[in-house]
Design an enzyme around this catalytic site. Structure first.
Site, PDB file in Angstrom:
ATOM      1  N   HIS A  82       0.889  -1.249  -0.138  1.00 45.56           N
ATOM      2  CA  HIS A  82      -0.011   0.139  -0.040  1.00 45.56           C
ATOM      3  C   HIS A  82       0.929   1.269  -0.175  1.00 45.56           C
ATOM      4  O   HIS A  82       1.352   1.582   0.998  1.00 45.56           O
ATOM      5  CB  HIS A  82      -0.917  -0.115   1.114  1.00 45.56           C
ATOM      6  CG  HIS A  82      -2.002  -1.278   1.052  1.00 45.56           C
ATOM      7  ND1 HIS A  82      -3.134  -0.884   0.476  1.00 45.56           N
ATOM      8  CD2 HIS A  82      -1.837  -2.612   1.244  1.00 45.56           C
ATOM      9  CE1 HIS A  82      -3.757  -2.277   0.367  1.00 45.56           C
ATOM     10  NE2 HIS A  82      -3.124  -3.017   1.049  1.00 45.56           N
ATOM     11  N   ARG A 190      -8.122  -5.364   2.400  1.00 42.15           N
ATOM     12  CA  ARG A 190      -7.751  -6.286   3.410  1.00 42.15           C
ATOM     13  C   ARG A 190      -8.879  -6.907   4.364  1.00 42.15           C
ATOM     14  O   ARG A 190      -8.728  -7.591   5.323  1.00 42.15           O
ATOM     15  CB  ARG A 190      -6.522  -5.683   4.163  1.00 42.15           C
ATOM     16  CG  ARG A 190      -5.482  -5.189   3.065  1.00 42.15           C
ATOM     17  CD  ARG A 190      -4.924  -6.386   2.499  1.00 42.15           C
ATOM     18  NE  ARG A 190      -3.530  -5.890   1.606  1.00 42.15           N
ATOM     19  CZ  ARG A 190      -3.226  -6.774   0.630  1.00 42.15           C
ATOM     20  NH1 ARG A 190      -3.402  -7.921   0.558  1.00 42.15           N
ATOM     21  NH2 ARG A 190      -2.086  -6.236  -0.001  1.00 42.15           N
TER      22      ARG A 190
HETATM   23  C1  LIG Z   1      -6.721 -10.437  -2.408  1.00 44.56           C
HETATM   24  C2  LIG Z   1      -5.647  -9.803  -2.702  1.00 44.56           C
HETATM   25  C3  LIG Z   1      -4.573 -10.509  -3.663  1.00 44.56           C
HETATM   26  C4  LIG Z   1      -3.464  -9.842  -4.195  1.00 44.56           C
HETATM   27  N1  LIG Z   1      -2.655 -10.647  -5.070  1.00 44.56           N
HETATM   28  C5  LIG Z   1      -1.589  -9.854  -5.512  1.00 44.56           C
HETATM   29  C6  LIG Z   1      -0.739 -10.689  -6.337  1.00 44.56           C
HETATM   30  O1  LIG Z   1      -0.931 -12.016  -6.626  1.00 44.56           O
HETATM   31  N2  LIG Z   1       0.381 -10.010  -6.773  1.00 44.56           N
HETATM   32  C7  LIG Z   1       0.663  -8.885  -6.623  1.00 44.56           C
HETATM   33  O2  LIG Z   1       1.639  -8.308  -7.016  1.00 44.56           O
HETATM   34  N3  LIG Z   1      -0.058  -8.178  -5.786  1.00 44.56           N
HETATM   35  C8  LIG Z   1      -1.093  -8.643  -5.213  1.00 44.56           C
HETATM   36  N4  LIG Z   1      -2.070  -7.982  -4.305  1.00 44.56           N
HETATM   37  C9  LIG Z   1      -1.550  -6.607  -3.922  1.00 44.56           C
HETATM   38  C10 LIG Z   1      -2.434  -5.519  -4.876  1.00 44.56           C
HETATM   39  O3  LIG Z   1      -2.387  -5.712  -6.077  1.00 44.56           O
HETATM   40  C11 LIG Z   1      -2.003  -4.136  -4.484  1.00 44.56           C
HETATM   41  O4  LIG Z   1      -0.715  -3.885  -4.691  1.00 44.56           O
HETATM   42  C12 LIG Z   1      -2.226  -3.793  -2.938  1.00 44.56           C
HETATM   43  O5  LIG Z   1      -3.411  -4.191  -2.527  1.00 44.56           O
HETATM   44  C13 LIG Z   1      -2.203  -2.267  -2.521  1.00 44.56           C
HETATM   45  O6  LIG Z   1      -3.303  -1.606  -2.961  1.00 44.56           O
HETATM   46  P1  LIG Z   1      -3.395  -0.149  -3.862  1.00 44.56           P
HETATM   47  O7  LIG Z   1      -2.204  -0.106  -5.202  1.00 44.56           O
HETATM   48  O8  LIG Z   1      -4.566  -0.172  -4.002  1.00 44.56           O
HETATM   49  O9  LIG Z   1      -2.770   0.646  -2.554  1.00 44.56           O
HETATM   50  P2  LIG Z   1      -1.907   1.867  -2.997  1.00 44.56           P
HETATM   51  O10 LIG Z   1      -0.567   1.620  -3.147  1.00 44.56           O
HETATM   52  O11 LIG Z   1      -1.896   2.535  -1.326  1.00 44.56           O
HETATM   53  O12 LIG Z   1      -2.738   2.712  -3.805  1.00 44.56           O
HETATM   54  C14 LIG Z   1      -3.827   3.615  -3.478  1.00 44.56           C
HETATM   55  C15 LIG Z   1      -4.431   3.857  -4.793  1.00 44.56           C
HETATM   56  O13 LIG Z   1      -3.820   5.122  -5.333  1.00 44.56           O
HETATM   57  C16 LIG Z   1      -3.897   4.560  -6.943  1.00 44.56           C
HETATM   58  N5  LIG Z   1      -2.371   4.604  -7.552  1.00 44.56           N
HETATM   59  C17 LIG Z   1      -1.097   4.220  -6.393  1.00 44.56           C
HETATM   60  N6  LIG Z   1      -0.149   4.015  -7.156  1.00 44.56           N
HETATM   61  C18 LIG Z   1      -0.337   4.350  -8.434  1.00 44.56           C
HETATM   62  C19 LIG Z   1       0.179   4.244  -9.680  1.00 44.56           C
HETATM   63  N7  LIG Z   1       1.462   4.008  -9.840  1.00 44.56           N
HETATM   64  N8  LIG Z   1      -0.681   4.586 -10.912  1.00 44.56           N
HETATM   65  C20 LIG Z   1      -1.835   4.735 -10.860  1.00 44.56           C
HETATM   66  N9  LIG Z   1      -2.630   4.612  -9.797  1.00 44.56           N
HETATM   67  C21 LIG Z   1      -2.036   4.647  -8.547  1.00 44.56           C
HETATM   68  C22 LIG Z   1      -4.513   3.724  -7.184  1.00 44.56           C
HETATM   69  O14 LIG Z   1      -5.845   4.148  -7.357  1.00 44.56           O
HETATM   70  C23 LIG Z   1      -4.380   2.778  -5.837  1.00 44.56           C
HETATM   71  O15 LIG Z   1      -5.722   1.939  -5.649  1.00 44.56           O
HETATM   72  C24 LIG Z   1      -3.169  -8.457  -3.783  1.00 44.56           C
HETATM   73  C25 LIG Z   1      -3.966  -7.907  -2.838  1.00 44.56           C
HETATM   74  C26 LIG Z   1      -5.095  -8.701  -2.573  1.00 44.56           C
HETATM   75  C27 LIG Z   1      -6.115  -7.783  -1.632  1.00 44.56           C
END
Ligand SMILES: Cc1cc2nc3c(=O)[nH]c(=O)nc-3n(C[C@H](O)[C@H](O)[C@H](O)COP(=O)(O)OP(=O)(O)OC[C@H]3O[C@@H](n4cnc5c(N)ncnc54)[C@H](O)[C@@H]3O)c2cc1C
Length: 242
Positions: A82, A190
């Site tokens: 995150h 989560r």
């Molecule tokens: C059930 C589950 C399974 C998962 N399985 C995997 C997996 O197999 N492999 C894997 O790698 N990860 C996996 N993840 C992790 C997931 O892909 C995210 O990396 C993680 O949940 C962080 O979420 P986020 O990017 O929304 O949060 P943050 O990084 O806090 O970002 C918050 C929001 O900001 C925006 N944002 C942030 N950075 C960018 C950017 N660079 N470009 C555009 N918008 C941006 C997006 O809208 C994002 O939702 C999993 C997560 C869950 C909950």
């Protein structure tokens, strides 16, 4: 070691701050006027309106800082994905995993019964012995040769290299700060039953604690099914949280 979660700091008057920011956006008031007539009902109405129209930036003015211990490195790796947050995590370079080697046992292994968790503990001990052996061997190597250490002492070089054999189960401690908008996203992903059990337990506990401080702000926070339909499609757990 069991999970421990503490909110060690947060923005004072969190709900008022969000409502003040919203009021400034939508009313012809200056900085002196934004606190006037902000009754609890008005605050709730501002928060609900922001959420319903998707105007989420006012939620970024409020942050919570959590101190967490008793989680695995597997779990902390999921947390630090995150990106909209700030983190400080206990270092395996500075803190040697010596006599007090702490590891997390997944609930399922405890559920499998004593034979399973005894085997798990033996496996952890084997890995820990490997770590200690590498730690000692690397330290001796550094002390006895002119291996370049860039000013680091032999102990630290040994710690940072021996840790390569440590498991995801290693217990870790972390402090992190997230604003409310980022927390909504964190709880949405989560607290969902699709998240792994360990991080789900952590997220549920974090949500419980922030709700005690800011019940209006976090009223609708949690897995998406708290707010309506599950978005997981075929992957749905089929058991929406009520
Ligand atoms: C059930 C589950 C399974 C998962 N399985 C995997 C997996 O197999 N492999 C894997 O790698 N990860 C996996 N993840 C992790 C997931 O892909 C995210 O990396 C993680 O949940 C962080 O979420 P986020 O990017 O929304 O949060 P943050 O990084 O806090 O970002 C918050 C929001 O900001 C925006 N944002 C942030 N950075 C960018 C950017 N660079 N470009 C555009 N918008 C941006 C997006 O809208 C994002 O939702 C999993 C997560 C869950 C909950």
């Amino acid at each position: 070691m069991s999970l421990k979660v503490k909110i060690i700091a947060h923005t004072p008057n969190p709900e008022e701050v969000v409502a003040q920011a919203a009021k400034l956006c939508y009313s012809p008031v200056g900085v002196d006027g934004i606190m006037e007539k902000l009754t609890p009902e008005k605050i709730e109405s501002f928060v609900n309106n922001l959420a319903s129209i998707g105007h989420e930036s006012p939620f970024e003015h409020v942050s919570f800082t959590f101190a967490v211990e008793g989680i695995s490195r597997a779990c902390s790796h999921q947390i630090v994905r995150h990106r909209i947050a700030s983190y400080s995590q206990q270092s395996q370079r500075y803190v040697k995993e010596d006599g007090n080697f702490e590891f997390i046992t997944p609930n399922i292994i405890n559920e499998m019964g004593p034979l399973a968790w005894q085997q798990y503990e033996r496996d952890m001990k084997t890995i820990h012995d490997m770590y200690l052996r590498w730690q000692k061997d690397i330290k001796e190597f550094v002390e006895e040769t002119d291996y370049p250490t860039n000013g680091m002492n032999a102990e630290k070089v040994a710690n940072e290299n021996a840790r390569y054999v440590l498991p995801n189960a290693c217990e870790t401690k972390i402090v992190f700060t997230m604003n409310v908008r980022s927390l909504y996203n964190f709880f949405s992903k989560r607290c969902c039953n699709r998240a792994q059990e360990e991080i789900r337990e952590l997220a549920d506990e974090m949500l419980k604690q922030v709700k005690e401080i800011a019940p209006i702000l976090f009223k609708n926070a949690g897995a998406p099914c708290v707010r309506g339909k599950c978005p997981e499609g075929k992957m749905t757990c089929g058991r929406p949280k009520i």
